[in-house]
Design an enzyme around this catalytic site. Structure first.
Site, PDB file in Angstrom:
ATOM      1  N   GLY A   1      29.818  41.824  26.285  1.00 57.96           N
ATOM      2  CA  GLY A   1      30.079  42.729  25.175  1.00 57.96           C
ATOM      3  C   GLY A   1      30.024  42.098  23.803  1.00 57.96           C
ATOM      4  O   GLY A   1      30.927  42.290  22.986  1.00 57.96           O
TER       5      GLY A   1
ATOM      6  N   ASP B   1      41.322  48.023  19.536  1.00 53.88           N
ATOM      7  CA  ASP B   1      39.866  48.235  19.513  1.00 53.88           C
ATOM      8  C   ASP B   1      39.540  49.450  20.369  1.00 53.88           C
ATOM      9  O   ASP B   1      40.271  49.764  21.311  1.00 53.88           O
ATOM     10  CB  ASP B   1      39.183  46.986  20.077  1.00 53.88           C
ATOM     11  CG  ASP B   1      37.680  46.962  19.836  1.00 53.88           C
ATOM     12  OD1 ASP B   1      36.994  47.832  20.412  1.00 53.88           O
ATOM     13  OD2 ASP B   1      37.198  46.081  19.108  1.00 53.88           O
TER      14      ASP B   1
ATOM     15  N   HIS C   1      36.071  40.351  24.838  1.00 55.44           N
ATOM     16  CA  HIS C   1      35.413  40.636  26.113  1.00 55.44           C
ATOM     17  C   HIS C   1      34.988  39.381  26.878  1.00 55.44           C
ATOM     18  O   HIS C   1      34.748  39.463  28.093  1.00 55.44           O
ATOM     19  CB  HIS C   1      34.174  41.513  25.896  1.00 55.44           C
ATOM     20  CG  HIS C   1      34.471  42.884  25.395  1.00 55.44           C
ATOM     21  ND1 HIS C   1      35.343  43.737  26.027  1.00 55.44           N
ATOM     22  CD2 HIS C   1      33.996  43.562  24.313  1.00 55.44           C
ATOM     23  CE1 HIS C   1      35.399  44.875  25.363  1.00 55.44           C
ATOM     24  NE2 HIS C   1      34.597  44.799  24.311  1.00 55.44           N
TER      25      HIS C   1
ATOM     26  N   HIS D   1      37.329  49.649  22.521  1.00 56.84           N
ATOM     27  CA  HIS D   1      37.004  49.168  23.859  1.00 56.84           C
ATOM     28  C   HIS D   1      38.200  48.452  24.478  1.00 56.84           C
ATOM     29  O   HIS D   1      38.970  47.796  23.781  1.00 56.84           O
ATOM     30  CB  HIS D   1      35.818  48.199  23.817  1.00 56.84           C
ATOM     31  CG  HIS D   1      34.565  48.797  23.273  1.00 56.84           C
ATOM     32  ND1 HIS D   1      34.203  48.679  21.948  1.00 56.84           N
ATOM     33  CD2 HIS D   1      33.581  49.524  23.864  1.00 56.84           C
ATOM     34  CE1 HIS D   1      33.051  49.299  21.742  1.00 56.84           C
ATOM     35  NE2 HIS D   1      32.658  49.826  22.886  1.00 56.84           N
TER      36      HIS D   1
ATOM     37  N   TYR E   1      31.093  48.730  14.132  1.00 54.51           N
ATOM     38  CA  TYR E   1      29.676  48.479  13.906  1.00 54.51           C
ATOM     39  C   TYR E   1      29.097  49.252  12.733  1.00 54.51           C
ATOM     40  O   TYR E   1      27.901  49.183  12.484  1.00 54.51           O
ATOM     41  CB  TYR E   1      28.911  48.754  15.206  1.00 54.51           C
ATOM     42  CG  TYR E   1      29.569  48.023  16.360  1.00 54.51           C
ATOM     43  CD1 TYR E   1      29.603  46.631  16.383  1.00 54.51           C
ATOM     44  CD2 TYR E   1      30.211  48.715  17.365  1.00 54.51           C
ATOM     45  CE1 TYR E   1      30.241  45.946  17.392  1.00 54.51           C
ATOM     46  CE2 TYR E   1      30.859  48.037  18.393  1.00 54.51           C
ATOM     47  CZ  TYR E   1      30.867  46.647  18.397  1.00 54.51           C
ATOM     48  OH  TYR E   1      31.516  45.977  19.398  1.00 54.51           O
TER      49      TYR E   1
ATOM     50  N   ASP F   1      22.654  42.158  25.417  1.00 55.71           N
ATOM     51  CA  ASP F   1      23.930  42.373  24.728  1.00 55.71           C
ATOM     52  C   ASP F   1      24.442  41.106  24.059  1.00 55.71           C
ATOM     53  O   ASP F   1      25.032  41.154  22.977  1.00 55.71           O
ATOM     54  CB  ASP F   1      24.988  42.887  25.711  1.00 55.71           C
ATOM     55  CG  ASP F   1      24.895  44.388  25.923  1.00 55.71           C
ATOM     56  OD1 ASP F   1      24.069  45.031  25.246  1.00 55.71           O
ATOM     57  OD2 ASP F   1      25.639  44.919  26.766  1.00 55.71           O
TER      58      ASP F   1
END
Length: 401
Positions: A149, A176, A141, A178, A271, A99
């Protein structure tokens, strides 16, 4: 209102570590190239003519260590793709791998985006601007001692720490998809920072944190606000919730801007490159009180926006799993938590730390082979020709990936 736009090296200047050209590796979802696309959209709509362009400094290791552990910063500084095989234990300890891969110029990448957010905060502190934007930042993150992340250095925490030097309290809003776990964790025990995160939650969705019941602890109890959502949330429901708690995405920005408080806006996840560029360009327009035509003007990346060539993102057909009763329950729980906050916390007077740490050195005593060459010095200067479009644009003859 003066608007400061922080964006680093995403024109055609040949600089190692250029944020827009950073490559996380094949099939990795993180695509910093989205910054190049945003930059050209901003140019094509001529938004750059309505704001000040500022080139931030690259954050020094000691600045990054204001939040991150010194050993973690030092490891990021020395690790490279060619040497990572020698540090299997350290890679595991600092959560570097699939990641969060090690790539060329990783540390300079961190220095650039973190320096942008730190400088944005400092300019707000010194009343040099009312609003500051760093679309390269927002890597929420990263933890104190490890990457997470796709995030290595948590520029948001560093920016908030700068703001706290001059402001008694900071409100951090994260929209976001997340959960903003790294920022929440950093300020979980203090009442000087309220973290508010709207995010998808459940079904093992990364990072798996951000339950509505997570409200902070000790002095920070009830200063962590989490709004967990399910798939398919629509604009109307989202904006209604946002207005109640603290307004899709651009409306949130518009709503917060109305408070006329010092405002730092960063990027984050996203993304699908062309949609990220659309979103950030619309929000730049919102911050500049500029309505943008839906038809995207011609620019170096126009082919990415085919076949509609429109600023508005074509709507999908995702089922909204957020029922009215679920939204109502979440809203009631959040409001109940907010009612537990009795008053604004007091802050004792204390000496304000200096803004900048610049190592002392005598240029005459430096090794001539190690002195900063003119090309490196130019990285820190906004050139008059850097943000032109058309024939004067430095990217005019650059091959588009």
């Amino acid at each position: 209102m003066e608007l400061l736009f922080l964006i680093h090296c995403i024109t055609g200047i040949d600089i190692a570590g250029d944020v827009g050209s950073v490559y996380f590796g094949p099939n990795h979802p993180m695509k910093p190239h989205r910054l190049c696309m945003t930059h050209h959209l901003v140019l094509s709509y001529e938004l750059h003519k309505k704001m000040e362009i500022y080139r931030p400094h690259k954050a020094y290791p000691v600045e990054l260590a204001q939040f991150h552990s010194a050993d973690y910063v030092e490891f990021l500084h020395r690790i490279s793709p060619d040497t990572q095989h020698l540090f299997a234990n350290e890679l595991a300890r600092y959560n570097l791998g699939e990641d969060c891969p090690v790539f060329e110029n990783l540390f300079e990448f961190c220095q650039i985006y973190a320096g942008g957010t730190i400088d944005a905060a400092r300019r707000l502190n010194n009343q040099l601007c009312d609003i500051a934007i760093n679309w390269a930042g927002g890597l929420h993150h990263a933890k104190k001692c490890e990457a997470s992340g796709f995030c290595y250095i948590n520029d948001l925490v560093l920016g908030i720490l700068e703001l706290l030097k001059y402001h008694a309290r900071v409100l951090y809003i994260d929209i976001d998809v997340h959960h903003g776990d790294g920022v929440e964790e950093a300020f979980y025990f203090t009442d000087r920072v309220m973290t508010v995160s709207f995010h998808k939650y459940g079904d093992l969705f990364f990072p798996g944190t951000g339950d509505v019941k997570d409200v902070g602890e000790r002095e920070g109890k009830f200063y962590a606000i989490n709004v967990p959502l399910k798939d398919g949330i629509d604009d109307t429901s989202f904006t209604r919730l946002f207005k109640t708690v603290s307004y899709g995405h651009a409306e949130c920005v518009r709503f917060v801007k109305k408070f006329n408080l010092p405002l730092l806006v960063t990027g984050g996840g996203g993304y699908t490159k062309e949609n990220v560029a659309r979103c950030w360009t619309v929000e730049t327009g919102v911050l500049l009180d500029t309505e943008l035509p839906n038809e995207i003007p011609d620019n170096e990346y126009i082919k990415y926006f085919a076949p509609e060539y429109s600023l508005k993102i074509p709507g999908g057909q995702i089922e909204n799993l957020n029922s009215k009763s679920y939204i109502s329950t979440i809203k009631m729980q959040v409001l109940e938590n907010l009612r537990c906050i009795q008053h604004a916390p007091g802050v004792q007077m204390q000496e304000v730390p200096p803004d900048f740490y610049i190592p002392d050195f005598d240029e005459d005593e430096q090794n001539p082979d190690e002195r900063m060459d003119q090309h490196t010095q130019d990285k820190h200067i906004q050139r008059d020709d850097e943000y032109y479009e058309g024939d004067n644009d430095n990217d005019h003859n650059m091959d588009v990936p």
